[in-house]
Design a protein around this motif. Structure first.
Motif, PDB file in Angstrom:
ATOM      1  N   ALA A  48       0.803  -1.232   0.000  1.00  0.00           N
ATOM      2  CA  ALA A  48       0.000   0.000   0.000  1.00  0.00           C
ATOM      3  C   ALA A  48       0.834   1.279   0.000  1.00  0.00           C
ATOM      4  CB  ALA A  48      -0.923   0.005   1.216  1.00  0.00           C
ATOM      5  N   ALA A  49       2.045   1.236   0.496  1.00  0.00           N
ATOM      6  CA  ALA A  49       2.850   2.453   0.662  1.00  0.00           C
ATOM      7  C   ALA A  49       3.037   3.247  -0.631  1.00  0.00           C
ATOM      8  CB  ALA A  49       4.191   2.121   1.295  1.00  0.00           C
ATOM      9  N   PRO A  50       3.396   2.630  -1.757  1.00  0.00           N
ATOM     10  CA  PRO A  50       3.569   3.435  -2.976  1.00  0.00           C
ATOM     11  C   PRO A  50       2.282   4.158  -3.399  1.00  0.00           C
ATOM     12  CG  PRO A  50       4.563   1.266  -3.246  1.00  0.00           C
ATOM     13  CD  PRO A  50       3.777   1.227  -1.974  1.00  0.00           C
ATOM     14  N   ARG A  51       1.170   3.489  -3.288  1.00  0.00           N
ATOM     15  CA  ARG A  51      -0.120   4.097  -3.661  1.00  0.00           C
ATOM     16  C   ARG A  51      -0.469   5.251  -2.715  1.00  0.00           C
ATOM     17  NH1 ARG A  51      -2.727  -0.013  -2.943  1.00  0.00           N
ATOM     18  NH2 ARG A  51      -3.677   0.451  -0.963  1.00  0.00           N
ATOM     19  N   LEU A  52      -0.264   5.042  -1.421  1.00  0.00           N
ATOM     20  CA  LEU A  52      -0.532   6.089  -0.436  1.00  0.00           C
ATOM     21  C   LEU A  52       0.384   7.290  -0.662  1.00  0.00           C
ATOM     22  CD1 LEU A  52      -0.957   3.915   2.789  1.00  0.00           C
ATOM     23  CD2 LEU A  52      -2.750   5.224   1.626  1.00  0.00           C
ATOM     24  N   ARG A  53       1.642   7.022  -0.992  1.00  0.00           N
ATOM     25  CA  ARG A  53       2.590   8.115  -1.217  1.00  0.00           C
ATOM     26  C   ARG A  53       2.201   8.926  -2.445  1.00  0.00           C
ATOM     27  NH1 ARG A  53       8.617   8.369  -3.068  1.00  0.00           N
ATOM     28  NH2 ARG A  53       9.226  10.327  -2.089  1.00  0.00           N
ATOM     29  N   ARG A  54       1.777   8.264  -3.514  1.00  0.00           N
ATOM     30  CA  ARG A  54       1.340   9.000  -4.714  1.00  0.00           C
ATOM     31  C   ARG A  54       0.137   9.875  -4.396  1.00  0.00           C
ATOM     32  NH1 ARG A  54       2.618   4.098  -7.147  1.00  0.00           N
ATOM     33  NH2 ARG A  54       0.472   3.414  -6.999  1.00  0.00           N
ATOM     34  N   THR A  55      -0.820   9.319  -3.660  1.00  0.00           N
ATOM     35  CA  THR A  55      -2.004  10.102  -3.286  1.00  0.00           C
ATOM     36  C   THR A  55      -1.596  11.274  -2.401  1.00  0.00           C
ATOM     37  OG1 THR A  55      -3.432   8.168  -3.459  1.00  0.00           O
ATOM     38  CG2 THR A  55      -4.255  10.015  -2.155  1.00  0.00           C
ATOM     39  N   ALA A  56      -0.721  11.034  -1.450  1.00  0.00           N
ATOM     40  CA  ALA A  56      -0.253  12.107  -0.569  1.00  0.00           C
ATOM     41  C   ALA A  56       0.453  13.197  -1.377  1.00  0.00           C
ATOM     42  CB  ALA A  56       0.677  11.538   0.500  1.00  0.00           C
ATOM     43  N   PHE A  57       1.243  12.793  -2.374  1.00  0.00           N
ATOM     44  CA  PHE A  57       1.915  13.786  -3.212  1.00  0.00           C
ATOM     45  C   PHE A  57       0.904  14.654  -3.959  1.00  0.00           C
ATOM     46  CE2 PHE A  57       3.464  15.173  -7.346  1.00  0.00           C
ATOM     47  CZ  PHE A  57       4.495  16.016  -6.937  1.00  0.00           C
ATOM     48  N   LEU A  58      -0.125  14.034  -4.484  1.00  0.00           N
ATOM     49  CA  LEU A  58      -1.149  14.809  -5.189  1.00  0.00           C
ATOM     50  C   LEU A  58      -1.825  15.815  -4.258  1.00  0.00           C
ATOM     51  CD1 LEU A  58      -2.699  12.004  -7.382  1.00  0.00           C
ATOM     52  CD2 LEU A  58      -1.412  13.988  -8.177  1.00  0.00           C
ATOM     53  N   LEU A  59      -1.897  15.469  -2.989  1.00  0.00           N
ATOM     54  CA  LEU A  59      -2.511  16.374  -2.020  1.00  0.00           C
ATOM     55  C   LEU A  59      -1.576  17.521  -1.624  1.00  0.00           C
ATOM     56  CD1 LEU A  59      -4.206  13.710   0.260  1.00  0.00           C
ATOM     57  CD2 LEU A  59      -5.364  15.301  -1.282  1.00  0.00           C
ATOM     58  N   CYS A  60      -0.283  17.230  -1.428  1.00  0.00           N
ATOM     59  CA  CYS A  60       0.618  18.241  -0.862  1.00  0.00           C
ATOM     60  C   CYS A  60       1.677  18.769  -1.825  1.00  0.00           C
ATOM     61  CB  CYS A  60       1.288  17.700   0.396  1.00  0.00           C
ATOM     62  SG  CYS A  60       2.495  16.385   0.099  1.00  0.00           S
ATOM     63  N   HIS A  61       1.923  18.108  -2.944  1.00  0.00           N
ATOM     64  CA  HIS A  61       2.912  18.521  -3.950  1.00  0.00           C
ATOM     65  C   HIS A  61       4.345  18.555  -3.430  1.00  0.00           C
ATOM     66  CE1 HIS A  61      -0.884  20.269  -5.511  1.00  0.00           C
ATOM     67  NE2 HIS A  61      -0.465  19.568  -6.534  1.00  0.00           N
ATOM     68  N   ASP A  62       4.657  17.688  -2.509  1.00  0.00           N
ATOM     69  CA  ASP A  62       6.000  17.619  -1.941  1.00  0.00           C
ATOM     70  C   ASP A  62       6.276  16.155  -1.617  1.00  0.00           C
ATOM     71  OD1 ASP A  62       8.107  17.419  -0.022  1.00  0.00           O
ATOM     72  OD2 ASP A  62       7.766  19.484   0.611  1.00  0.00           O
ATOM     73  N   TRP A  63       7.252  15.557  -2.341  1.00  0.00           N
ATOM     74  CA  TRP A  63       7.513  14.130  -2.166  1.00  0.00           C
ATOM     75  C   TRP A  63       7.972  13.803  -0.753  1.00  0.00           C
ATOM     76  CZ3 TRP A  63       5.460  10.588  -4.939  1.00  0.00           C
ATOM     77  CH2 TRP A  63       5.212  10.805  -6.303  1.00  0.00           C
ATOM     78  N   HIS A  64       8.747  14.680  -0.130  1.00  0.00           N
ATOM     79  CA  HIS A  64       9.234  14.405   1.216  1.00  0.00           C
ATOM     80  C   HIS A  64       8.099  14.472   2.236  1.00  0.00           C
ATOM     81  CE1 HIS A  64      13.268  14.308  -0.307  1.00  0.00           C
ATOM     82  NE2 HIS A  64      13.072  15.477  -0.896  1.00  0.00           N
ATOM     83  N   LEU A  65       7.246  15.474   2.100  1.00  0.00           N
ATOM     84  CA  LEU A  65       6.088  15.585   2.986  1.00  0.00           C
ATOM     85  C   LEU A  65       5.122  14.425   2.728  1.00  0.00           C
ATOM     86  CD1 LEU A  65       4.891  17.326   5.199  1.00  0.00           C
ATOM     87  CD2 LEU A  65       3.814  18.734   3.429  1.00  0.00           C
ATOM     88  N   ALA A  66       4.994  14.029   1.465  1.00  0.00           N
ATOM     89  CA  ALA A  66       4.146  12.880   1.130  1.00  0.00           C
ATOM     90  C   ALA A  66       4.661  11.616   1.818  1.00  0.00           C
ATOM     91  CB  ALA A  66       4.098  12.677  -0.385  1.00  0.00           C
ATOM     92  N   GLN A  67       5.973  11.462   1.856  1.00  0.00           N
ATOM     93  CA  GLN A  67       6.559  10.313   2.545  1.00  0.00           C
ATOM     94  C   GLN A  67       6.250  10.383   4.042  1.00  0.00           C
ATOM     95  OE1 GLN A  67       8.002   7.638   1.192  1.00  0.00           O
ATOM     96  NE2 GLN A  67       8.189   6.721   3.211  1.00  0.00           N
ATOM     97  N   ASP A  68       6.351  11.580   4.628  1.00  0.00           N
ATOM     98  CA  ASP A  68       6.006  11.746   6.051  1.00  0.00           C
ATOM     99  C   ASP A  68       4.546  11.383   6.301  1.00  0.00           C
ATOM    100  OD1 ASP A  68       8.573  12.616   6.523  1.00  0.00           O
ATOM    101  OD2 ASP A  68       8.033  14.743   6.690  1.00  0.00           O
ATOM    102  N   PHE A  69       3.656  11.865   5.434  1.00  0.00           N
ATOM    103  CA  PHE A  69       2.231  11.560   5.581  1.00  0.00           C
ATOM    104  C   PHE A  69       1.988  10.055   5.485  1.00  0.00           C
ATOM    105  CE2 PHE A  69       0.727  15.914   3.756  1.00  0.00           C
ATOM    106  CZ  PHE A  69       1.079  16.536   4.944  1.00  0.00           C
ATOM    107  N   THR A  70       2.685   9.412   4.548  1.00  0.00           N
ATOM    108  CA  THR A  70       2.530   7.972   4.363  1.00  0.00           C
ATOM    109  C   THR A  70       3.011   7.215   5.605  1.00  0.00           C
ATOM    110  OG1 THR A  70       2.826   8.208   1.981  1.00  0.00           O
ATOM    111  CG2 THR A  70       3.181   6.006   2.891  1.00  0.00           C
ATOM    112  N   GLN A  71       4.154   7.608   6.134  1.00  0.00           N
ATOM    113  CA  GLN A  71       4.678   6.945   7.335  1.00  0.00           C
ATOM    114  C   GLN A  71       3.751   7.147   8.531  1.00  0.00           C
ATOM    115  OE1 GLN A  71       8.690   8.350   7.807  1.00  0.00           O
ATOM    116  NE2 GLN A  71       9.450   7.093   6.127  1.00  0.00           N
ATOM    117  N   THR A  72       3.235   8.361   8.681  1.00  0.00           N
ATOM    118  CA  THR A  72       2.302   8.630   9.779  1.00  0.00           C
ATOM    119  C   THR A  72       1.051   7.784   9.620  1.00  0.00           C
ATOM    120  OG1 THR A  72       3.137  10.889  10.004  1.00  0.00           O
ATOM    121  CG2 THR A  72       0.954  10.435  10.938  1.00  0.00           C
TER     122      THR A  72
END
Length: 163
Positions: free
Chosen positions: A13-37
């Motif tokens: 699930a992590a890659p899919r969640l990270r892509r969705t998070a990126f679409l929400l925040c436009h920052d790959w590093h923040l998307a990774q943080d959101f995914t980990q949280t």
């Protein structure tokens, strides 16, 4: 219902969640943080979540709440002047993708969440309403308004994509 089951789910699930998070925040590093949280929160309740029909739906809901909570807490925001995408754009029109991502970054977090869920994740109005804790009518209204704002931004060329 073991930790190994969670690890297997998280890896898938992590890659899919990270892509969705990126679409929400436009920052790959923040998307990774959101995914980990999100995954950390899922782990805490994994036994209960596993008994549900869809861990993916629960994960999506947690991710959205993590994103929206971050938006509310961020009293001072860092402004990204130039953004280099880490993912490859489609070869046929990369400038269109960059333009769309820039425009998405200029609409409100809630509108962005609704548009990403409805049109990127292809979720139903009812599912989006449930995930965000709002009515189906609000999802429809916000979808229409968000698309109108996006079209207006794209039509007026209110920003320039840098080479």
């Amino acid at each position: 219902m073991s930790d190994a089951d969670f690890v297997e789910y998280a890896r898938a699930a992590a890659p899919r969640l990270r892509r969705t998070a990126f679409l929400l925040c436009h920052d790959w590093h923040l998307a990774q943080d959101f995914t980990q949280t999100t995954l950390a929160k899922l782990f805490v309740h994994w036994r209960r979540i596993q008994r549900r029909d869809s861990p993916d739906a629960y994960a999506r809901k947690v991710l959205l709440r993590v994103f929206l909570d971050h938006q509310r807490r961020s009293s001072s925001r860092e402004l990204v002047v130039e953004h280099i995408a880490e993912a490859a754009a489609p070869e046929d029109q990369p400038e269109l993708r960059l333009t769309l991502l820039e425009a998405m970054g200029r609409i409100s977090a809630r509108d962005r969440a609704i548009l990403v869920l409805r049109y990127w994740e292809d979720q139903s109005v009812e599912t989006v309403a449930d995930l965000l804790g709002i009515s189906a009518g609000t999802v429809k209204t916000q979808s229409a308004r968000g698309l109108t704002r996006l079209r207006r931004l794209l039509h007026t060329g209110a920003f320039a994509v840098h080479d």
